[in-house]
Scaffold this active site. Structure first.
Site, PDB file in Angstrom:
ATOM      1  N   ILE A  89       0.855  -1.184   0.000  1.00  0.00           N
ATOM      2  CA  ILE A  89       0.000   0.000   0.000  1.00  0.00           C
ATOM      3  C   ILE A  89       0.894   1.237   0.000  1.00  0.00           C
ATOM      4  O   ILE A  89       2.051   1.175   0.411  1.00  0.00           O
ATOM      5  CB  ILE A  89      -0.947   0.039   1.221  1.00  0.00           C
ATOM      6  CG1 ILE A  89      -0.154  -0.005   2.534  1.00  0.00           C
ATOM      7  CG2 ILE A  89      -1.959  -1.106   1.162  1.00  0.00           C
ATOM      8  CD1 ILE A  89      -1.016   0.211   3.769  1.00  0.00           C
ATOM      9  N   ALA A 155       7.011   6.998   4.706  1.00  0.00           N
ATOM     10  CA  ALA A 155       6.681   5.667   5.214  1.00  0.00           C
ATOM     11  C   ALA A 155       6.859   4.614   4.128  1.00  0.00           C
ATOM     12  O   ALA A 155       7.464   3.556   4.360  1.00  0.00           O
ATOM     13  CB  ALA A 155       5.248   5.653   5.739  1.00  0.00           C
ATOM     14  N   TYR A 156       6.345   4.888   2.953  1.00  0.00           N
ATOM     15  CA  TYR A 156       6.462   3.932   1.845  1.00  0.00           C
ATOM     16  C   TYR A 156       7.925   3.763   1.441  1.00  0.00           C
ATOM     17  O   TYR A 156       8.397   2.636   1.249  1.00  0.00           O
ATOM     18  CB  TYR A 156       5.627   4.432   0.666  1.00  0.00           C
ATOM     19  CG  TYR A 156       5.568   3.488  -0.510  1.00  0.00           C
ATOM     20  CD1 TYR A 156       4.783   2.343  -0.465  1.00  0.00           C
ATOM     21  CD2 TYR A 156       6.278   3.758  -1.676  1.00  0.00           C
ATOM     22  CE1 TYR A 156       4.713   1.479  -1.551  1.00  0.00           C
ATOM     23  CE2 TYR A 156       6.219   2.905  -2.767  1.00  0.00           C
ATOM     24  CZ  TYR A 156       5.428   1.766  -2.697  1.00  0.00           C
ATOM     25  OH  TYR A 156       5.371   0.916  -3.785  1.00  0.00           O
ATOM     26  N   SER A 157       8.647   4.858   1.316  1.00  0.00           N
ATOM     27  CA  SER A 157      10.061   4.783   0.939  1.00  0.00           C
ATOM     28  C   SER A 157      10.850   3.974   1.960  1.00  0.00           C
ATOM     29  O   SER A 157      11.676   3.125   1.598  1.00  0.00           O
ATOM     30  CB  SER A 157      10.649   6.191   0.826  1.00  0.00           C
ATOM     31  OG  SER A 157      10.012   6.942  -0.190  1.00  0.00           O
ATOM     32  N   LYS A 160       9.921   0.175   1.815  1.00  0.00           N
ATOM     33  CA  LYS A 160      10.478  -0.501   0.637  1.00  0.00           C
ATOM     34  C   LYS A 160      12.008  -0.585   0.724  1.00  0.00           C
ATOM     35  O   LYS A 160      12.605  -1.554   0.240  1.00  0.00           O
ATOM     36  CB  LYS A 160      10.046   0.215  -0.639  1.00  0.00           C
ATOM     37  CG  LYS A 160       8.549   0.095  -0.943  1.00  0.00           C
ATOM     38  CD  LYS A 160       8.121  -1.353  -1.137  1.00  0.00           C
ATOM     39  CE  LYS A 160       6.716  -1.456  -1.696  1.00  0.00           C
ATOM     40  NZ  LYS A 160       6.273  -2.858  -1.879  1.00  0.00           N
TER      41      LYS A 160
END
Length: 249
Positions: A89, A155-157, A160
């Site tokens: 997500i 958060a996504y960076s 991942k």
């Protein structure tokens, strides 16, 4: 001509299997003779309807849900040969200090902890095969943001980037076990996960891609088909770019 790899009879778990990438990956693996098993949330499986492929309701953020699904899969299909950790997500576009704690944690839980839970449950099943028969392949779907970070997406960076590090660690641990572990770092694709982003955000992302177009899910599936095959034989703990030239390393 589409390259074909012989994956006949190999059981392939695809998490996030009903999403844009997931559907393309499962279709490509099935076309190579594999037996894809889609892992996704019950609501996602219900929306997807009949796919013609095996599926299991799984919440990758819940270790007990993953363990139960892995046991059920093993009982039905035997040891899996291929694992694609694709569930993910993005989250809202926010500056780091404006991200609610619960949202940051949720993004890390799905993108990083989810992959950990799945690897933790599935790797022992892969290792249960006699070593001479193992053709194990694990592919983690990270992001170009793991390499360079992205403003308003901390958060996504971060999640991942953690997935890339997990790939490298697990690849080293399994290097002599007949199981290869690699990651891909895609740029943005106009799937359901990103298409609803603000237009100015999509324009900004597109401007960063030298090829001046978004990634197609079939291009992700093509690279994963190779990584899942015997043709990929000396790459493990590696990161394969799918960014249209955006990556600088």
């Amino acid at each position: 001509m589409v390259a074909q790899y012989d994956l006949t009879g190999r059981v392939a778990i695809v998490t996030g299997g009903t999403g844009g990438f997931g559907k393309a990956i499962a279709a490509r693996l099935a076309g190579c003779g594999a037996v894809p098993v889609l892992w996704d949330l019950p609501s996602s499986l219900a929306r997807a309807g009949e796919t013609g492929l095996a599926s299991q309701a799984v919440d990758v953020t819940d270790a007990s849900s993953v363990d139960a699904a892995a046991a059920e899969l093993f009982a039905r299909f035997g040891a899996p040969d291929i694992l694609v950790n694709n569930a993910g997500i993005v989250g809202d576009v926010r500056r780091t200090w404006e991200i609610p704690v619960d949202e940051f944690r949720r993004i890390v839980d799905v993108n990083l902890m989810g992959a950990f839970h799945v690897c933790r449950a599935v790797v022992p099943l892969m290792l249960a095969k006699d070593k001479a028969e193992r053709r194990g392949r694990i592919v983690n779907v990270a992001s170009i943001q793991a390499k360079e970070g992205m403003h308003n997406a901390a958060a996504y960076s971060a999640a991942k980037a953690g997935l890339v590090a997990l790939t490298k660690s697990l690849g080293k641990e399994l290097a002599e076990e007949g199981i290869l572990v690699n990651a891909i770092t895609p740029a943005a694709s106009l799937t359901a996960m990103s298409i609803d982003a603000p237009p100015e955000r999509l324009a900004d992302i597109l401007s960063r891609i030298p090829m001046r177009r978004f990634l197609q899910p079939d291009e992700v599936a093509a690279m994963i088909a190779w990584l899942a095959s015997d043709e990929c034989s000396f790459s493990t703990g590696a990161v394969f770019d799918l960014s249209g030239g955006r990556a600088t390393y």
